[in-house]
Design a protein around this motif. Sequence first.
Motif, PDB file in Angstrom:
ATOM      1  N   VAL A  18       0.877  -1.175   0.000  1.00  0.00           N
ATOM      2  CA  VAL A  18       0.000   0.000   0.000  1.00  0.00           C
ATOM      3  C   VAL A  18       0.908   1.217   0.000  1.00  0.00           C
ATOM      4  CG1 VAL A  18      -1.788   1.287   1.246  1.00  0.00           C
ATOM      5  CG2 VAL A  18      -1.788  -1.227   1.304  1.00  0.00           C
ATOM      6  N   ASN A  19       0.771   2.081  -1.013  1.00  0.00           N
ATOM      7  CA  ASN A  19       1.683   3.221  -1.102  1.00  0.00           C
ATOM      8  C   ASN A  19       0.984   4.538  -0.761  1.00  0.00           C
ATOM      9  OD1 ASN A  19       0.260   4.098  -3.408  1.00  0.00           O
ATOM     10  ND2 ASN A  19       1.615   2.969  -4.786  1.00  0.00           N
ATOM     11  N   LYS A  20       1.728   5.623  -0.879  1.00  0.00           N
ATOM     12  CA  LYS A  20       1.222   6.945  -0.523  1.00  0.00           C
ATOM     13  C   LYS A  20      -0.020   7.311  -1.316  1.00  0.00           C
ATOM     14  CE  LYS A  20       4.034  10.321  -1.488  1.00  0.00           C
ATOM     15  NZ  LYS A  20       5.210  11.211  -1.353  1.00  0.00           N
ATOM     16  N   ASP A  21      -0.017   7.056  -2.604  1.00  0.00           N
ATOM     17  CA  ASP A  21      -1.181   7.369  -3.434  1.00  0.00           C
ATOM     18  C   ASP A  21      -2.406   6.574  -2.992  1.00  0.00           C
ATOM     19  OD1 ASP A  21       0.142   9.258  -4.950  1.00  0.00           O
ATOM     20  OD2 ASP A  21       0.712   7.823  -6.517  1.00  0.00           O
ATOM     21  N   ASP A  22      -2.189   5.315  -2.615  1.00  0.00           N
ATOM     22  CA  ASP A  22      -3.300   4.495  -2.118  1.00  0.00           C
ATOM     23  C   ASP A  22      -3.913   5.119  -0.868  1.00  0.00           C
ATOM     24  OD1 ASP A  22      -2.922   2.529  -4.099  1.00  0.00           O
ATOM     25  OD2 ASP A  22      -1.427   1.494  -2.869  1.00  0.00           O
ATOM     26  N   ARG A  23      -3.057   5.579   0.020  1.00  0.00           N
ATOM     27  CA  ARG A  23      -3.550   6.163   1.278  1.00  0.00           C
ATOM     28  C   ARG A  23      -4.259   7.483   1.019  1.00  0.00           C
ATOM     29  NH1 ARG A  23       1.932   4.684   2.521  1.00  0.00           N
ATOM     30  NH2 ARG A  23       1.971   2.620   3.485  1.00  0.00           N
ATOM     31  N   ARG A  24      -3.729   8.276   0.080  1.00  0.00           N
ATOM     32  CA  ARG A  24      -4.401   9.524  -0.276  1.00  0.00           C
ATOM     33  C   ARG A  24      -5.771   9.254  -0.885  1.00  0.00           C
ATOM     34  NH1 ARG A  24       0.814  12.703  -2.982  1.00  0.00           N
ATOM     35  NH2 ARG A  24       1.551  13.673  -1.038  1.00  0.00           N
ATOM     36  N   ASN A  25      -5.853   8.250  -1.720  1.00  0.00           N
ATOM     37  CA  ASN A  25      -7.138   7.897  -2.320  1.00  0.00           C
ATOM     38  C   ASN A  25      -8.141   7.447  -1.256  1.00  0.00           C
ATOM     39  OD1 ASN A  25      -6.337   8.477  -4.953  1.00  0.00           O
ATOM     40  ND2 ASN A  25      -5.579   6.398  -5.321  1.00  0.00           N
ATOM     41  N   LEU A  26      -7.639   6.716  -0.280  1.00  0.00           N
ATOM     42  CA  LEU A  26      -8.493   6.251   0.808  1.00  0.00           C
ATOM     43  C   LEU A  26      -9.008   7.437   1.631  1.00  0.00           C
ATOM     44  CD1 LEU A  26      -9.564   3.684   2.276  1.00  0.00           C
ATOM     45  CD2 LEU A  26      -7.513   3.810   3.717  1.00  0.00           C
ATOM     46  N   ASN A  27      -8.119   8.411   1.859  1.00  0.00           N
ATOM     47  CA  ASN A  27      -8.487   9.589   2.647  1.00  0.00           C
ATOM     48  C   ASN A  27      -9.289  10.612   1.843  1.00  0.00           C
ATOM     49  OD1 ASN A  27      -7.179   8.578   4.883  1.00  0.00           O
ATOM     50  ND2 ASN A  27      -5.302   9.751   4.559  1.00  0.00           N
ATOM     51  N   LYS A  28      -9.238  10.477   0.519  1.00  0.00           N
ATOM     52  CA  LYS A  28      -9.926  11.397  -0.397  1.00  0.00           C
ATOM     53  C   LYS A  28      -9.359  12.811  -0.367  1.00  0.00           C
ATOM     54  CE  LYS A  28     -14.329   8.880  -0.516  1.00  0.00           C
ATOM     55  NZ  LYS A  28     -13.856   7.697   0.233  1.00  0.00           N
ATOM     56  N   HIS A  29      -8.066  12.915  -0.075  1.00  0.00           N
ATOM     57  CA  HIS A  29      -7.368  14.207  -0.178  1.00  0.00           C
ATOM     58  C   HIS A  29      -5.865  13.952  -0.230  1.00  0.00           C
ATOM     59  CE1 HIS A  29      -6.089  14.070   4.061  1.00  0.00           C
ATOM     60  NE2 HIS A  29      -7.329  13.743   4.370  1.00  0.00           N
ATOM     61  N   THR A  30      -5.136  14.962  -0.669  1.00  0.00           N
ATOM     62  CA  THR A  30      -3.679  14.834  -0.747  1.00  0.00           C
ATOM     63  C   THR A  30      -3.057  14.954   0.640  1.00  0.00           C
ATOM     64  OG1 THR A  30      -1.717  15.588  -1.951  1.00  0.00           O
ATOM     65  CG2 THR A  30      -3.168  17.303  -1.077  1.00  0.00           C
ATOM     66  N   SER A  31      -1.747  14.834   0.712  1.00  0.00           N
ATOM     67  CA  SER A  31      -1.047  15.023   1.982  1.00  0.00           C
ATOM     68  C   SER A  31       0.130  15.959   1.780  1.00  0.00           C
ATOM     69  CB  SER A  31      -0.562  13.676   2.537  1.00  0.00           C
ATOM     70  OG  SER A  31       0.272  13.000   1.600  1.00  0.00           O
ATOM     71  N   ALA A  32       0.469  16.672   2.842  1.00  0.00           N
ATOM     72  CA  ALA A  32       1.561  17.647   2.783  1.00  0.00           C
ATOM     73  C   ALA A  32       1.879  18.079   4.201  1.00  0.00           C
ATOM     74  CB  ALA A  32       1.155  18.852   1.935  1.00  0.00           C
ATOM     75  N   VAL A  33       2.948  18.869   4.332  1.00  0.00           N
ATOM     76  CA  VAL A  33       3.335  19.439   5.618  1.00  0.00           C
ATOM     77  C   VAL A  33       3.162  20.946   5.562  1.00  0.00           C
ATOM     78  CG1 VAL A  33       5.204  19.814   7.260  1.00  0.00           C
ATOM     79  CG2 VAL A  33       5.023  17.626   6.074  1.00  0.00           C
ATOM     80  N   LEU A  34       2.395  21.468   6.495  1.00  0.00           N
ATOM     81  CA  LEU A  34       2.363  22.906   6.740  1.00  0.00           C
ATOM     82  C   LEU A  34       3.370  23.173   7.842  1.00  0.00           C
ATOM     83  CD1 LEU A  34      -1.482  23.424   6.695  1.00  0.00           C
ATOM     84  CD2 LEU A  34       0.109  24.772   5.321  1.00  0.00           C
ATOM     85  N   TRP A  35       4.498  23.790   7.458  1.00  0.00           N
ATOM     86  CA  TRP A  35       5.592  24.004   8.430  1.00  0.00           C
ATOM     87  C   TRP A  35       5.523  25.447   8.931  1.00  0.00           C
ATOM     88  CZ3 TRP A  35       9.142  20.290  10.011  1.00  0.00           C
ATOM     89  CH2 TRP A  35      10.174  20.762  10.851  1.00  0.00           C
ATOM     90  N   PHE A  36       4.999  25.624  10.144  1.00  0.00           N
ATOM     91  CA  PHE A  36       4.862  26.948  10.748  1.00  0.00           C
ATOM     92  C   PHE A  36       6.155  27.304  11.481  1.00  0.00           C
ATOM     93  CE2 PHE A  36       0.644  25.110  10.439  1.00  0.00           C
ATOM     94  CZ  PHE A  36      -0.133  26.153   9.971  1.00  0.00           C
ATOM     95  N   THR A  37       6.849  28.326  11.001  1.00  0.00           N
ATOM     96  CA  THR A  37       8.093  28.758  11.614  1.00  0.00           C
ATOM     97  C   THR A  37       7.984  30.224  12.027  1.00  0.00           C
ATOM     98  OG1 THR A  37      10.483  29.095  11.283  1.00  0.00           O
ATOM     99  CG2 THR A  37       9.080  29.272   9.334  1.00  0.00           C
ATOM    100  N   GLY A  38       8.620  30.569  13.125  1.00  0.00           N
ATOM    101  CA  GLY A  38       8.585  31.946  13.606  1.00  0.00           C
ATOM    102  C   GLY A  38       9.086  32.003  15.039  1.00  0.00           C
ATOM    103  N   LEU A  39       9.212  33.200  15.551  1.00  0.00           N
ATOM    104  CA  LEU A  39       9.697  33.391  16.908  1.00  0.00           C
ATOM    105  C   LEU A  39       8.751  32.773  17.938  1.00  0.00           C
ATOM    106  CD1 LEU A  39      10.764  37.158  16.672  1.00  0.00           C
ATOM    107  CD2 LEU A  39      12.321  35.191  16.836  1.00  0.00           C
ATOM    108  N   SER A  40       9.282  32.465  19.097  1.00  0.00           N
ATOM    109  CA  SER A  40       8.448  32.030  20.209  1.00  0.00           C
ATOM    110  C   SER A  40       7.439  33.139  20.516  1.00  0.00           C
ATOM    111  CB  SER A  40       9.314  31.758  21.443  1.00  0.00           C
ATOM    112  OG  SER A  40       8.518  31.391  22.549  1.00  0.00           O
ATOM    113  N   GLY A  41       6.176  32.771  20.631  1.00  0.00           N
ATOM    114  CA  GLY A  41       5.144  33.753  20.911  1.00  0.00           C
ATOM    115  C   GLY A  41       4.533  34.391  19.683  1.00  0.00           C
ATOM    116  N   SER A  42       4.981  33.975  18.501  1.00  0.00           N
ATOM    117  CA  SER A  42       4.446  34.565  17.268  1.00  0.00           C
ATOM    118  C   SER A  42       3.056  34.038  16.927  1.00  0.00           C
ATOM    119  CB  SER A  42       5.399  34.306  16.091  1.00  0.00           C
ATOM    120  OG  SER A  42       5.563  32.917  15.866  1.00  0.00           O
TER     121      SER A  42
END
Length: 205
Positions: A18-42
């Motif tokens: 079972v690969n990444k595309d299979d899991r995305r199809n099962l979830n019915k959406h793509t996958s990605a990382v939202l990487w939130f970077t910034g100072l402490s308290g931002s």
Amino acid sequence: MTEYKKKSENIIWHEGKVNKDDRRNLNKHTSAVLWFTGLSGSGKSTLAVEVERELSKRNIHTYILDGDNIRHGLNADLGFTPEDRLENIRRIGEVTKLFVDAGIITLAAFISPYQKERHQVRGLLDKHEFIEVYVKCSLEEVENRDPKGLYRMARCGKIKNFTGIDAPYESPKNPELIVETDQLSIQDSVKQVIGFLEQNGYITL
């Protein structure tokens, strides 16, 4: 991010059926990382939590990786020296790669002060799977907020290697998204992130 040589050569990658595309199809959406970077308290963690709540309403499979939370377990053995910061993000990078492979939209909220380490996490993922969100907030404003009292302690010398005070923060040069949390409400900040995901095909309207 430090490059590591495996301590054992007697290991072989085991492929599943079972690969990444299979899991995305099962979830019915793509996958990605939202990487939130910034100072402490931002507002990284606050924003990640609210974005995740909005995505959950849309039946999107998500998970938050938060800087403080991760240091309670996986990275409990690491401090805040430059070397430990790099190792902290190296480990998180590998974890986010696994989550993306699992077909999940991952929200990673980490100061991650060095451009190099963020670039190397991006390099672990396929094109368009790493979304760098610069949670931009002035040092003056985060010191005014100081929700954990950390800036005050850093200014008094009670905390060493504190980002923005006696340790550097390298602002992203070309992030996918800049959210100015000292200018926007949390509601408008969330709308900006969700709007980016919609406009770029990560989620449907």
